[in-house]
Each structure stands twice: as C-alpha cells, then as structure tokens.
Design a protein around this motif. Sequence first.
Motif, PDB file in Angstrom:
ATOM      1  N   VAL A 247      -6.701 -16.624  -9.016  1.00  0.00           N
ATOM      2  CA  VAL A 247      -7.665 -15.975  -8.115  1.00  0.00           C
ATOM      3  C   VAL A 247      -6.927 -14.933  -7.278  1.00  0.00           C
ATOM      4  N   ALA A 248      -7.450 -13.710  -7.244  1.00  0.00           N
ATOM      5  CA  ALA A 248      -6.841 -12.651  -6.429  1.00  0.00           C
ATOM      6  C   ALA A 248      -7.614 -12.534  -5.122  1.00  0.00           C
ATOM      7  N   VAL A 249      -6.903 -12.589  -4.005  1.00  0.00           N
ATOM      8  CA  VAL A 249      -7.569 -12.521  -2.703  1.00  0.00           C
ATOM      9  C   VAL A 249      -6.955 -11.420  -1.841  1.00  0.00           C
ATOM     10  N   LYS A 250      -7.799 -10.728  -1.089  1.00  0.00           N
ATOM     11  CA  LYS A 250      -7.317  -9.622  -0.263  1.00  0.00           C
ATOM     12  C   LYS A 250      -7.558  -9.909   1.209  1.00  0.00           C
ATOM     13  N   ARG A 251      -6.580  -9.515   2.017  1.00  0.00           N
ATOM     14  CA  ARG A 251      -6.720  -9.615   3.477  1.00  0.00           C
ATOM     15  C   ARG A 251      -7.298  -8.292   3.970  1.00  0.00           C
TER      16      ARG A 251
ATOM     17  N   MET B 217      -9.889 -13.231   5.161  1.00  0.00           N
ATOM     18  CA  MET B 217     -10.030 -13.072   3.720  1.00  0.00           C
ATOM     19  C   MET B 217     -11.323 -12.317   3.423  1.00  0.00           C
ATOM     20  N   ASN B 218     -11.242 -11.331   2.529  1.00  0.00           N
ATOM     21  CA  ASN B 218     -12.416 -10.593   2.074  1.00  0.00           C
ATOM     22  C   ASN B 218     -13.506 -11.595   1.666  1.00  0.00           C
ATOM     23  N   PRO B 219     -14.741 -11.450   2.184  1.00  0.00           N
ATOM     24  CA  PRO B 219     -15.790 -12.448   1.898  1.00  0.00           C
ATOM     25  C   PRO B 219     -15.988 -12.730   0.402  1.00  0.00           C
ATOM     26  N   PHE B 220     -15.966 -11.699  -0.417  1.00  0.00           N
ATOM     27  CA  PHE B 220     -16.202 -11.909  -1.857  1.00  0.00           C
ATOM     28  C   PHE B 220     -15.081 -12.743  -2.485  1.00  0.00           C
ATOM     29  N   CYS B 221     -13.861 -12.588  -1.957  1.00  0.00           N
ATOM     30  CA  CYS B 221     -12.736 -13.378  -2.469  1.00  0.00           C
ATOM     31  C   CYS B 221     -12.926 -14.858  -2.138  1.00  0.00           C
ATOM     32  N   LYS B 222     -13.559 -15.141  -0.995  1.00  0.00           N
ATOM     33  CA  LYS B 222     -13.833 -16.537  -0.628  1.00  0.00           C
ATOM     34  C   LYS B 222     -14.727 -17.197  -1.665  1.00  0.00           C
TER      35      LYS B 222
ATOM     36  N   SER C 104      -2.058 -12.707  -3.591  1.00  0.00           N
ATOM     37  CA  SER C 104      -2.502 -11.632  -2.718  1.00  0.00           C
ATOM     38  C   SER C 104      -1.414 -10.576  -2.657  1.00  0.00           C
ATOM     39  N   ILE C 105      -1.836  -9.325  -2.606  1.00  0.00           N
ATOM     40  CA  ILE C 105      -0.895  -8.215  -2.505  1.00  0.00           C
ATOM     41  C   ILE C 105      -1.105  -7.571  -1.148  1.00  0.00           C
ATOM     42  N   GLY C 106      -0.024  -7.458  -0.372  1.00  0.00           N
ATOM     43  CA  GLY C 106      -0.171  -6.871   0.952  1.00  0.00           C
ATOM     44  C   GLY C 106       1.008  -7.207   1.830  1.00  0.00           C
TER      45      GLY C 106
ATOM     46  N   ASP D 175     -14.369  -0.791  -0.073  1.00  0.00           N
ATOM     47  CA  ASP D 175     -15.608  -0.915  -0.856  1.00  0.00           C
ATOM     48  C   ASP D 175     -15.462  -0.364  -2.278  1.00  0.00           C
ATOM     49  N   SER D 176     -14.288  -0.510  -2.896  1.00  0.00           N
ATOM     50  CA  SER D 176     -14.046   0.140  -4.185  1.00  0.00           C
ATOM     51  C   SER D 176     -14.825  -0.475  -5.337  1.00  0.00           C
ATOM     52  N   ASN D 177     -14.749  -1.808  -5.461  1.00  0.00           N
ATOM     53  CA  ASN D 177     -15.384  -2.455  -6.612  1.00  0.00           C
ATOM     54  C   ASN D 177     -14.729  -1.989  -7.918  1.00  0.00           C
ATOM     55  N   HIS D 178     -13.375  -2.036  -7.970  1.00  0.00           N
ATOM     56  CA  HIS D 178     -12.631  -1.548  -9.131  1.00  0.00           C
ATOM     57  C   HIS D 178     -11.776  -2.623  -9.800  1.00  0.00           C
ATOM     58  N   VAL D 179     -11.070  -3.421  -8.977  1.00  0.00           N
ATOM     59  CA  VAL D 179      -9.867  -4.102  -9.456  1.00  0.00           C
ATOM     60  C   VAL D 179     -10.148  -5.081 -10.607  1.00  0.00           C
ATOM     61  N   GLY D 180     -11.246  -5.849 -10.516  1.00  0.00           N
ATOM     62  CA  GLY D 180     -11.548  -6.799 -11.586  1.00  0.00           C
ATOM     63  C   GLY D 180     -11.717  -6.093 -12.934  1.00  0.00           C
TER      64      GLY D 180
ATOM     65  N   LEU E 160     -10.314 -14.915 -11.540  1.00  0.00           N
ATOM     66  CA  LEU E 160     -11.458 -14.710 -10.648  1.00  0.00           C
ATOM     67  C   LEU E 160     -11.048 -13.753  -9.537  1.00  0.00           C
ATOM     68  N   LEU E 161     -11.936 -12.797  -9.239  1.00  0.00           N
ATOM     69  CA  LEU E 161     -11.710 -11.875  -8.129  1.00  0.00           C
ATOM     70  C   LEU E 161     -13.020 -11.729  -7.371  1.00  0.00           C
ATOM     71  N   GLY E 162     -12.949 -11.119  -6.179  1.00  0.00           N
ATOM     72  CA  GLY E 162     -14.173 -10.730  -5.497  1.00  0.00           C
ATOM     73  C   GLY E 162     -14.717  -9.494  -6.185  1.00  0.00           C
ATOM     74  N   LYS E 163     -16.023  -9.216  -6.028  1.00  0.00           N
ATOM     75  CA  LYS E 163     -16.530  -8.014  -6.699  1.00  0.00           C
ATOM     76  C   LYS E 163     -16.098  -6.756  -5.973  1.00  0.00           C
ATOM     77  N   GLN E 164     -15.901  -6.841  -4.656  1.00  0.00           N
ATOM     78  CA  GLN E 164     -15.401  -5.666  -3.947  1.00  0.00           C
ATOM     79  C   GLN E 164     -14.704  -6.093  -2.673  1.00  0.00           C
ATOM     80  N   ALA E 165     -13.793  -5.233  -2.231  1.00  0.00           N
ATOM     81  CA  ALA E 165     -13.128  -5.475  -0.954  1.00  0.00           C
ATOM     82  C   ALA E 165     -13.910  -4.704   0.093  1.00  0.00           C
ATOM     83  N   VAL E 166     -14.272  -5.364   1.214  1.00  0.00           N
ATOM     84  CA  VAL E 166     -15.180  -4.716   2.161  1.00  0.00           C
ATOM     85  C   VAL E 166     -14.501  -3.685   3.060  1.00  0.00           C
TER      86      VAL E 166
ATOM     87  N   THR F 292      -3.073   0.660  -8.866  1.00  0.00           N
ATOM     88  CA  THR F 292      -1.753   0.057  -8.659  1.00  0.00           C
ATOM     89  C   THR F 292      -1.886  -1.452  -8.444  1.00  0.00           C
ATOM     90  N   ILE F 293      -2.887  -1.847  -7.648  1.00  0.00           N
ATOM     91  CA  ILE F 293      -3.146  -3.282  -7.424  1.00  0.00           C
ATOM     92  C   ILE F 293      -3.389  -3.962  -8.779  1.00  0.00           C
ATOM     93  N   ALA F 294      -4.240  -3.332  -9.599  1.00  0.00           N
ATOM     94  CA  ALA F 294      -4.581  -3.927 -10.898  1.00  0.00           C
ATOM     95  C   ALA F 294      -3.336  -4.037 -11.780  1.00  0.00           C
TER      96      ALA F 294
END
Lengths: 252, 309
Positions: free
Chosen positions: A5-9, A35-40, A62-64, A123-128, A114-120, A96-98
């Motif tokens: 699971v990939a999670v973003k702060r 934690m980004n809500p979608f990642c939760k 997590s990357i950061g 708001d990219s919605n790319h990485v997955g 599993l990833l979130g659909k977007q980081a808030v 780069t994250i991907a």
Amino acid sequence: MKILVAVKRVVDHNVRIRVRPDGTGVETTGVRMSMNPFCKHAVEAAVQLAEKGHASEVVVVSIGPKQSNDVILTALAMGAHRGILVETDAALETLTIAKLLAKVVDEEQPDLILLGKQAVDDDSNHVGQMLAALTNRPQATFASEIVVKGSELEVTREVDYGRETIALPLPAVVTADLRLNTPRNAALPMVMKARSKPLAVRPADSFGIDLAPRLTIEKVSPPAERVAGKTVGSVADLASAIAAEVNEMEAL
Amino acid sequence: MSVLLLADHDKGELSPATARLVAAASQLGPVDLLVVAENPGNIAAAAAQIAGVRIVQVVKAAETAESITNSLEGLAQRYQSVSASASSVGKDVIPRLAAKLDIQPVTDIVEILGPNRFTRPIYAGNALETLTDPQEKHLLTFRASAFRPAASGNAAPVENLDLSITSAARFLAAHRTESDTPDLATAQIVIGGGVSVGSAEGFQLIEKLGKTLGAAVGATRAAVDAGYAPNDWQIGQTGKIIAPDLYIAIGISGALQHLAGIQGAKKIFAINTDAEAPLVKIADVALIGDLFEIVPQLIAELEKQGLKR
Ligand SMILES: Cc1cc2nc3c(=O)[nH]c(=O)nc-3n(C[C@H](O)[C@H](O)[C@H](O)COP(=O)(O)OP(=O)(O)OC[C@H]3O[C@@H](n4cnc5c(N)ncnc54)[C@H](O)[C@@H]3O)c2cc1C
Ligand SMILES: Nc1ncnc2c1ncn2[C@@H]1O[C@H](COP(=O)(O)O)[C@@H](O)[C@H]1O
C-alpha cells in the motif's frame, strides 16, 4: 497474497490552505499534516483483506521527508505489518514517485498494490495508473468494492455514468475511492504496538532514478474570491431572482 | 503541432463534453479525434460534425483502460500532444499512457496560456498552478466545463483503424443511474441537494424542481454516502466539476471539497436554515429557511410565473 500500500503525507484535509503571497506555493510550514484520506481507504482495504485471510502480509510505503514516518505509523497502527520510508526532502513529480514505487515493487513482488485514487494536495490522480503501466499490470481505479475470486479480483469502480464492475487477474493495481470502506481509528494499544513493527528507511537517491522535475511551476496563485450577495426575504423573491437569471441565459 | 484527442462517449453516443474538448485542443493545433468503443458508429458520425476536427480515427475495442491506452499508444508517435477529458476515462488512461511514454502529464487544465503553458487547480481548487511543460510531447487532460463548445457543421473523414489490442482486465457489468436529467458536467442550470434533504424521497422533490427548470441534479458526498442520491450525482473534489450559469444549492453547508466542484458556476443561489453556512456566505442570492417548506412553494411559484422550461 502479499499487498503493498502506498501512502502519502499531505496537508490535513480540514485545513484551509493559504497561498504564499510571493506566489511560490502553498504554505505548509506549521500546518497540520496527516495521511491523504484516499490512502486511508487503501490501507483499510488491505487490512480487511488480511483479516479475511486473503492476504498474509501488508507492507506500506511512503515517499517523502522524515516526518512521513508518521503516516507509516498510522498505517501500521491500523494493522499493516511493516513499513518502508523512501526518504527525500525534494518535491517529486508523480512520474518520479511512480518510478520509485516500481523499484519497491521489483523488490517486494506484491500480488496486489493498493493506492489512493488521488492525493488531495496536488489532486493529480496519476500514480496508481502510472505504476500499473510501469509494472505492466492491469489497473482498477476509483474502487468502491473489491471482491477476491481465486486468482482474480472483481472490482466495482465509481465512474462518470455510475458504477462499473471489471475483473482483473493478479498481480494488479487498485486505487481506492472514498466509498470503498470506513477506515478504522487505531486503538491506543495498536498505536503503541505500531512502534515496534519493522520500518526500513531508504534514501530516495539510492534507487538510481533521476529525481529532477520535468515541469516548471511558474507561480501558484489564489482563485478569484467570491463575495456574498444578497439575502431575499420570500420564496416569491427567490423565484423572481431565478426567473431573471433564466431570462438572461436565454438571451445569450 | 497536431493534437490527438480521445473522444468522450457514453451508451454509444458522443458526450456533449467532446465539443468543448475540441475547442480546448484546437488552441494547440489541428485536432484529430480518436474514438475507442465497442459500437463506435454513432459516436464517430457525431464526432465528424464538430468544427475544427481534421479526421476521426476509430478503433473498435473493449473500453478498458488498457485497451484505450494501447489504442492511443499506437497513434501517439505522430502527435505532439495526446489529450483527453478530465473525466473518469481520461483520468484512467492518460497517466497510464504517460508512464509508458516516459512523459510527465499535465492534467485538469482549466486554462491554456500558450502552446505549452497551462493553468490547473490544486488543493481542491483553493490554489491555481501556472506551469510550463518543456517536454517534447505533451500528455494532457482538459476540464470540459472550463471551455466553450466548438461549433458543429463539419464533415471530417472517418477512418477505421485495425490495431491489435489486448487487455488483461475484462469488463463485467455497468450499473447505471436511470435518469432523464441533463448531463451534470455541461448543464446550464444545476440544482444540488445536501444530506439535510434527508432521504431518497426527499431527492424526488429536488428532482421535481430540476424538471421545472430543465436543470441537472447533483448532490453532496454526504447525501451520496447516506444513499439518498447516486454516486454519479456527486459534485466536488471527488465528484463532478460543474460550470453552469446558475447553481442552486439546497441544504448544503459548503465544505471546501464541495466548493471545489462549483467554482466555475456563474451565479450561486442558496437555500439553507443557517445564515452562517459557508455556502450562504458566497451565494449571490440566499433564502434562509427550511427547504421542506421552501422547495414545494418555489416549484409552485416558478410554475405560476410561467417559468416551465
Ligand atoms: C477527501 C474528501 C473528499 C471529499 N469530496 C467531496 C465531494 O466531492 N463533494 C462533496 O460534496 N463533499 C465532499 N467531501 C465531504 C465534505 O467535506 C462535506 O462533508 C460534505 O460536502 C457535506 O455535505 P452536506 O453539505 O450535504 O452536509 P452538512 O455539512 O451536514 O450540511 C448540511 C447543511 O444543511 C443545512 N440544513 C439542515 N436542515 C435544513 C433544512 N431543513 N433546510 C435547509 N437547510 C438545512 C445545514 O444548515 C447545513 O448547512 C469530501 C471529504 C473528504 C474528506
Ligand atoms: N509521495 C508518495 N508516497 C507514497 N505514495 C504516494 C505518494 N504520492 C502519491 N502516492 C500514492 O498515489 C496515490 C495517488 O496520488 P496522486 O497521483 O499524486 O494524486 C496516493 O493516494 C498514494 O497512494
């Protein structure tokens, strides 16, 4: 199966953000992060699959910056087994994250990512989707339901026309939407236990990936402000105001 | 400087958003459309009529992310930009294609400032990012609602392509909301209902007002989560982005994530019991009171004023 699971702060979703007056970005110092809500929802889905006996191990990454440890600990307290922090202070683009995540996938060989659909924040919605391409796996984005059927998944997705169900063979990539589940709040004993779970720290520049951004951000500016209009006193007045708008529309 | 644009469609018909996307993409160069569909006939015929389209290319294939990405990939070499709508399909495929081509995409574009300069919202629209994309090829998605539609009256040639397409994922079933209200993303008037509407029956009242005005109907996440409205009605950061001439928000507090979806509305009207609700604070016109009293009266009043559209 093994799940990654990939999670973003990110800046906590309840914070009203402030654009820096010099236009260099959004103020993040001294701002509450979480934690980004979608990642939760992604972590919760992984933990539920483990609880149902479908998954034997849940690894979070997590990357950061160093402080991203906090969101890894949150995931470990929710029930994930082990964490990986890919540490960097640089602001990385989604490609780069991907690419970094693809390296972790190479090492870990998870059956399901599993990833979130977007980081808030961005708001990219790319990485997955990018990670699915880089690892040559099928993808199911915007998931609101995941059912394991042997070596396949049946995923229901939230799409513009409603919902759709697709089948995909494992290994696969799934991104979580908000109606996938209700993330748990970890109880205190779990939070204590999380601190004793394994957490590996790896510098981002040790993966042999060019971390330099491709795009040039010229400036970040606040949106145009809306100001309060008038309050009307009766339904008749409201109806007249609506009628006035509609008439103007038709005159166009 | 030619642009390949993926056509948006649903139920075998071209979606109204496509003319807006063509208008956006035309600012970058001549536009070739790509239709990927199981039954592309009607879609391609309608697409050929949009002004500014040079050619419509058609791939008959399953509509999964992989097969659409493969189709775009097969053509991408010839184009400087490959683009799509910031819809659930465009969001699914453009990043996947971008990673295959090793390009950082620029998505959710709301303004085109130059051949490679764009504006996109971040933080649920609470900030706008202006950026330059110096890459050789651009992978883009546009927010249809931010652009005016291109005219019709063209007769672009339609070409069928024979690409070999594979997809590990298989489509199983569509679950649709049967509704005859206009398309939310491109409607001129939108009525939104919040969780305080209280039930699915309550939403029938909102729909009735919608019918009176010929409006599309939307909802907040809280109303969708509660099961009062279908998920494809959700407006906001995670739902649809709308840009109507008039948005009427009924029993909606105006959370940041909801406001993210309505910033493009020209006028916002609000009905709320709370004069301090954030949505009331930004509304052009507000009526303070109970929606269950106001909405039936409003429908009667609009009909009395002869405003049936
Ligand atoms: C990551 C994330 C993404 C999200 N994405 C979205 C999104 O895309 N779209 C979205 O909408 N939300 C989204 N949300 C949820 C958002 O934060 C709010 O919770 C939601 O918008 C609130 O919906 P609401 O206005 O219906 O309910 P509430 O906030 O509960 O407001 C109800 C309003 O109704 C009024 N009211 C009560 N009774 C009456 C009455 N009888 N008559 C008139 N008015 C009455 C109240 O005064 C209040 O203003 C998201 C949240 C998160 C964390
Ligand atoms: N820095 C990061 N570290 C770990 N996961 C990330 C990171 N950035 C994005 N992701 C994952 O990708 C998802 C989509 O993010 P994005 O494409 O940036 O909107 C997030 O919900 C995370 O699951």
